[in-house]
Write a protein that holds these residues in place. Structure first.
Motif, PDB file in Angstrom:
ATOM      1  N   ARG A 169       0.982  -1.168   0.035  1.00 52.05           N
ATOM      2  CA  ARG A 169      -0.175  -0.042  -0.215  1.00 52.05           C
ATOM      3  C   ARG A 169       0.825   1.492  -0.263  1.00 52.05           C
ATOM      4  NH1 ARG A 169      -4.902   1.276   4.367  1.00 52.05           N
ATOM      5  NH2 ARG A 169      -5.352   3.580   3.604  1.00 52.05           N
ATOM      6  N   LEU A 170       0.956   2.180  -0.557  1.00 53.42           N
ATOM      7  CA  LEU A 170       1.406   3.327  -1.272  1.00 53.42           C
ATOM      8  C   LEU A 170       0.820   4.137   0.173  1.00 53.42           C
ATOM      9  CD1 LEU A 170       0.842   4.062  -5.072  1.00 53.42           C
ATOM     10  CD2 LEU A 170       2.835   3.494  -3.334  1.00 53.42           C
ATOM     11  N   PRO A 171       1.915   4.580   0.787  1.00 50.34           N
ATOM     12  CA  PRO A 171       1.349   6.253   2.414  1.00 50.34           C
ATOM     13  C   PRO A 171       0.313   6.723   1.934  1.00 50.34           C
ATOM     14  CG  PRO A 171       4.010   5.010   1.838  1.00 50.34           C
ATOM     15  CD  PRO A 171       2.988   5.309   0.793  1.00 50.34           C
ATOM     16  N   GLY A 172      -1.060   7.123   2.529  1.00 49.25           N
ATOM     17  CA  GLY A 172      -1.585   8.115   2.289  1.00 49.25           C
ATOM     18  C   GLY A 172      -2.897   7.715   1.884  1.00 49.25           C
ATOM     19  N   THR A 173      -2.473   6.121   0.811  1.00 52.74           N
ATOM     20  CA  THR A 173      -4.159   5.898  -0.246  1.00 52.74           C
ATOM     21  C   THR A 173      -4.187   4.990  -0.317  1.00 52.74           C
ATOM     22  OG1 THR A 173      -2.477   4.768  -1.451  1.00 52.74           O
ATOM     23  CG2 THR A 173      -2.148   7.137  -1.707  1.00 52.74           C
ATOM     24  N   THR A 174      -5.356   4.362  -0.662  1.00 52.97           N
ATOM     25  CA  THR A 174      -5.727   3.016  -0.588  1.00 52.97           C
ATOM     26  C   THR A 174      -5.092   2.502  -2.067  1.00 52.97           C
ATOM     27  OG1 THR A 174      -7.873   3.678  -1.990  1.00 52.97           O
ATOM     28  CG2 THR A 174      -8.373   3.932   0.260  1.00 52.97           C
ATOM     29  N   VAL A 175      -4.424   2.817  -2.903  1.00 46.47           N
ATOM     30  CA  VAL A 175      -3.663   1.626  -3.931  1.00 46.47           C
ATOM     31  C   VAL A 175      -2.725   1.028  -3.430  1.00 46.47           C
ATOM     32  CG1 VAL A 175      -2.495   3.006  -6.103  1.00 46.47           C
ATOM     33  CG2 VAL A 175      -3.756   4.554  -5.156  1.00 46.47           C
ATOM     34  N   TYR A 176      -2.832  -0.306  -4.264  1.00 45.30           N
ATOM     35  CA  TYR A 176      -1.873  -1.140  -3.956  1.00 45.30           C
ATOM     36  C   TYR A 176      -0.915  -1.282  -5.506  1.00 45.30           C
ATOM     37  CZ  TYR A 176      -4.167  -1.899   0.619  1.00 45.30           C
ATOM     38  OH  TYR A 176      -5.231  -1.969   1.471  1.00 45.30           O
ATOM     39  N   ARG A 177       0.236  -1.413  -5.336  1.00 49.83           N
ATOM     40  CA  ARG A 177       1.276  -1.174  -6.342  1.00 49.83           C
ATOM     41  C   ARG A 177       2.319  -2.162  -5.596  1.00 49.83           C
ATOM     42  NH1 ARG A 177      -2.407   0.188  -8.601  1.00 49.83           N
ATOM     43  NH2 ARG A 177      -2.536   2.056  -9.937  1.00 49.83           N
ATOM     44  N   ASN A 178       3.081  -2.632  -7.040  1.00 44.98           N
ATOM     45  CA  ASN A 178       4.483  -3.157  -7.147  1.00 44.98           C
ATOM     46  C   ASN A 178       5.856  -2.793  -5.942  1.00 44.98           C
ATOM     47  OD1 ASN A 178       6.447  -4.919  -7.349  1.00 44.98           O
ATOM     48  ND2 ASN A 178       6.234  -5.346  -9.312  1.00 44.98           N
ATOM     49  N   THR A 179       5.707  -3.894  -4.598  1.00 39.82           N
ATOM     50  CA  THR A 179       6.649  -3.246  -3.581  1.00 39.82           C
ATOM     51  C   THR A 179       8.208  -3.044  -4.415  1.00 39.82           C
ATOM     52  OG1 THR A 179       7.410  -5.728  -2.879  1.00 39.82           O
ATOM     53  CG2 THR A 179       5.664  -4.688  -2.101  1.00 39.82           C
ATOM     54  N   GLN A 180       8.535  -3.937  -5.376  1.00 42.31           N
ATOM     55  CA  GLN A 180       9.711  -3.549  -6.461  1.00 42.31           C
ATOM     56  C   GLN A 180      10.111  -2.329  -6.539  1.00 42.31           C
ATOM     57  OE1 GLN A 180      11.048  -7.187  -8.345  1.00 42.31           O
ATOM     58  NE2 GLN A 180      11.114  -8.347  -6.989  1.00 42.31           N
ATOM     59  N   GLN A 181       8.687  -1.800  -7.111  1.00 39.31           N
ATOM     60  CA  GLN A 181       8.511  -0.780  -8.123  1.00 39.31           C
ATOM     61  C   GLN A 181       8.604   0.997  -7.220  1.00 39.31           C
ATOM     62  OE1 GLN A 181       5.395  -1.294 -11.202  1.00 39.31           O
ATOM     63  NE2 GLN A 181       6.663   1.941 -12.061  1.00 39.31           N
ATOM     64  N   TYR A 182       7.494   0.180  -6.251  1.00 39.10           N
ATOM     65  CA  TYR A 182       7.763   1.172  -4.895  1.00 39.10           C
ATOM     66  C   TYR A 182       8.196   0.605  -3.302  1.00 39.10           C
ATOM     67  CZ  TYR A 182       4.621   3.157  -8.631  1.00 39.10           C
ATOM     68  OH  TYR A 182       4.389   3.790 -10.151  1.00 39.10           O
ATOM     69  N   PRO A 183       9.311   1.337  -3.985  1.00 42.47           N
ATOM     70  CA  PRO A 183       9.840   0.668  -2.370  1.00 42.47           C
ATOM     71  C   PRO A 183       9.145   1.201  -1.266  1.00 42.47           C
ATOM     72  CG  PRO A 183      11.443   1.351  -3.846  1.00 42.47           C
ATOM     73  CD  PRO A 183      10.557   1.679  -4.261  1.00 42.47           C
ATOM     74  N   GLU A 184       8.719   2.580  -1.175  1.00 42.56           N
ATOM     75  CA  GLU A 184       7.584   2.876   0.390  1.00 42.56           C
ATOM     76  C   GLU A 184       6.689   2.098   0.752  1.00 42.56           C
ATOM     77  OE1 GLU A 184       6.653   5.541  -3.701  1.00 42.56           O
ATOM     78  OE2 GLU A 184       8.324   4.131  -2.722  1.00 42.56           O
ATOM     79  N   ALA A 185       6.143   1.293  -0.811  1.00 38.64           N
ATOM     80  CA  ALA A 185       4.879   0.862   0.028  1.00 38.64           C
ATOM     81  C   ALA A 185       5.205  -0.306   0.736  1.00 38.64           C
ATOM     82  CB  ALA A 185       4.058   0.072  -1.788  1.00 38.64           C
TER      83      ALA A 185
END
Length: 682
Positions: free
Chosen positions: A475-491
């Motif tokens: 989960r991307l911080p502050g959102t309800t969006v879920y993305r690939n953890t390798q592409q978005y390390p902050e998730a």
């Protein structure tokens, strides 16, 4: 970047669309095709079978006539010497090149859908004809009859593929394979013309080693006059082509190159009468007579080359035609284009032509000269017709080295080394395909090169399909969006929950790979440090994000059932998020939805995470027996609907800041409040 507050987002309440597999199936492509046919009018039927009626009905004589005449005359003058050169490359007499540039052009102007494509003999197809008939004496009548029969077979295959709408099959051949194949073929074509420059015979072959060996072994017979004349004419043509490409005011030089070569060569021969320079010789005067192709006993041996030439026609002609159609603002049907090429070859075979297709160089010149409609093609045909009726006595004195220079000048543009350099920088896999196709075509011949290139191309397609991309979502911080953890390390991920997205259809070839990846991710995510939520000792939930999954077959359903049983034995619950209609219907009919529980199917990943987190917080012992008062999907929807009825639309800024969570959490049980309002905002 701040989100505008005036943009509203309608929140869709969570609902199950479970139908038990009884819903009406989606409209099939056959049904859509029938509906399209029922809507067609008489004029639509005419345009389907005779595409030229489209531009004839709307022809603007004042605006279109002059550019069509100019482009037709320009390309027609270019075609006359080129067609004779390509016929020599195919091992035929020059007259058959002129025949191939006559009837197919007229037929394509009527049945073809492109308004700028220039049809006729081309270098690559000529090489293929020469290669397949290499074991036949080129000076005999059988050789010519087989080349004409090949045109009929290619035409029938192209028409069949066009009628059955099978043009999409060629998409499985990678562009890197085509680039490697054409580059190697261009080198072979250029070397095959060396005999006209060197003044002695060179072995006819589609492999580079026999060609080079033959050239070296005959070096003692080298003759200076044809070499000097051919090199000079080639240099002049290359300079003219370069100036025509780089300077708009000199564009006419690009098309004038072949004619210049013929005029210079013929003038030199007329003045000096050199005995060491071979000439084209006598060319029959007049139009070709109607005749049915013969030698049908050789059909079986010509079938592989028929498919190969058809493939080249689809890749080269249809690709060029679609690009030119896009530049000129009209639509082009690839299958109609195939049908038009097929009709051109079939009728051409009745008038002594060998296989014809669209030419890249002539089509580019036709477009640059301003061609607006198929009338430019008709003008080209008229020029070829005039040449056959009145100019063939002049062609007798054309030096063979001048025709060879025309061929070499044309194929130099096919040597695509820049594509290889680009692929090396961008994609090593495609560079490997390019290299393998190039090397095998160059050293082992055209057929083997194409087979190896296509084989590797399909192997890569199968490998990618059998080993699809599977990603762990966070989960991307502050959102309800879920993305690939390798592409978005902050998730970040949640303790006890694995969220996996499968980016491919599920079918028998990739189910084993996906199951293995799910087991790996279960371990990898469990050891991840960027996690939130209640502390638990093990994975309790696996959420499958199935939005990218477009298809599920019976083998995949069985694999999912086995995975469910495996997870059940380890007290892990599967949840499904956002399957499309067809996938959900398949899973419902197979009983997998009933097995998992329809309360574990969700519209979005975040809804699934919310429900799973509630179970993780209240109890980590067993997720198999849900508390329906809290987690029943219907009551969950009702609560959300009730809240939305008082405030239906939320701003985008509110959504992105987590307002939806707050709305849901305030209506839920008190036990949810610290989880959704506090934990998720860490």
């Amino acid at each position: 970047m701040r989100t505008p507050t005036n943009r509203t987002v309608k929140v869709i309440p969570f609902q199950h669309s479970y139908s038990g597999g009884d819903s009406v199936p989606a409209t099939s492509s056959l049904s859509r095709w029938k509906e399209k046919l029922n809507r067609m009018k008489v004029i639509d039927w005419i345009e389907m079978f005779i595409p030229c009626s489209r531009w004839i009905r709307t022809y603007n004589w004042r605006e279109y006539l002059q550019p069509d005449l100019v482009s037709g005359v320009t390309v027609g003058i270019m075609l006359v010497p080129q067609s004779m050169s390509y016929a020599k490359l195919a091992g035929l007499q020059p007259i058959y090149g002129l025949y191939t540039g006559l009837v197919p052009i007229f037929m394509y102007a009527i049945f073809g859908s492109s308004r700028q494509l220039a049809v006729g003999p081309v270098a690559l197809v000529s090489l293929l004809v020469s290669n397949v008939l290499g074991n036949v004496d080129s000076s005999g009548e059988l050789y010519t009859e087989l080349a004409i029969l090949l045109s009929l077979m290619v035409g029938i295959l192209e028409c069949t593929m066009g009628i059955l709408r099978l043009g999409w099959l060629i998409r499985f051949i990678s562009h890197s394979v085509i680039s490697g194949f054409t580059t190697a073929s261009a080198i072979v074509i250029a070397l095959s013309q060396a005999k006209y420059f060197l003044g002695y015979n060179v072995e006819r072959s589609s492999e580079i080693i026999p060609l080079v060996t033959s050239i070296i072994s005959g070096a003692d017979e080298f003759s200076w006059p044809p070499f000097m004349m051919g090199s000079t004419i080639l240099a002049i043509m290359l300079i003219m082509k370069h100036l025509g490409k780089t300077r708009k005011s000199l564009r006419f030089l690009r098309a004038a190159g072949p004619l210049t070569a013929v005029v210079l060569g013929t003038t030199f021969v007329k003045i000096f009468h050199p005995s060491s320079i071979s000439l084209v010789g006598n060319i029959p005067q007049g139009l070709p007579s109607f005749s049915i192709p013969k030698e049908f006993g050789h059909v079986k041996s010509l079938i592989p080359t028929t498919f190969l030439i058809t493939g080249v026609a689809i890749l080269e002609s249809v690709g060029i035609a679609k690009a030119l159609a896009a530049k000129n603002g009209y639509e082009l049907d690839s299958n109609q284009e195939l049908f038009g090429l097929g009709v051109a070859n079939i009728f051409g075979s009745f008038f002594s032509s060998y296989p014809a297709t669209g030419s890249f160089s002539r089509s580019a010149v036709n477009h640059e000269s301003g061609a607006k409609t198929g009338l430019s093609g008709i003008i080209m045909g008229i020029i070829i017709c005039s040449a056959l009726l009145f100019m063939t006595p002049l062609f007798e004195y054309i030096p063979q080295c001048a025709l060879a220079a025309i061929v070499i000048s044309a194929v130099i543009g096919l040597v695509d080394y820049e594509e290889a350099m680009f692929l090396w920088r961008v994609d090593k896999k495609d560079f490997f395909l390019w290299t393998v196709t190039f090397a095998t075509t160059l050293f082992f011949g055209i057929e083997i090169g194409v087979l190896v290139g296509v084989g590797f191309s399909l192997a890569f397609v199968i490998h990618e399909s059998a080993n699809p991309h599977v990603a762990v979502l966070g989960r991307l911080p502050g959102t309800t969006v879920y993305r690939n953890t390798q592409q978005y390390p902050e998730a970040y991920t949640y303790n006890g929950i694995v969220i996996v997205r499968i980016d491919a259809p599920l079918y028998f070839a990739n189910t084993s790979f996906i199951k293995d990846r799910l087991r790996e991710y279960e371990i990898a995510v469990d050891q991840c440090t960027s996690r939130r939520g209640p502390e638990v000792e093990r994975i309790c939930f696996v959420i499958l994000e199935m939005a990218p999954v477009t298809y599920v077959d019976s083998s995949a359903v069985q694999a999912l059932k086995e995975l469910y049983q495996e997870y059940k034995s380890r007290n892990i619950q599967i949840a499904i998020a956002n399957p499309n209609r067809d996938v959900f219907l398949t899973l419902s009919k197979s009983g997998f939805i009933d097995l998992v529980g329809k309360e574990w199917c969700f519209v979005i990943v975040h809804d699934a995470v919310q429900v799973c987190l509630q179970y993780v917080q209240t109890s980590t012992a067993s997720p198999k027996t849900p508390r329906m008062s809290l987690y029943n999907s219907t009551s969950f929807s009702e609560r959300l609907n009730e809240r939305l009825s008082r405030n239906e639309d939320l701003s985008a800024a509110d959504m992105e800041s987590g307002e939806r969570e707050r709305l849901i959490s305030t209506e839920a049980d008190p036990i949810m409040q610290p989880l959704l309002a506090g934990k998720s905002r860490k």
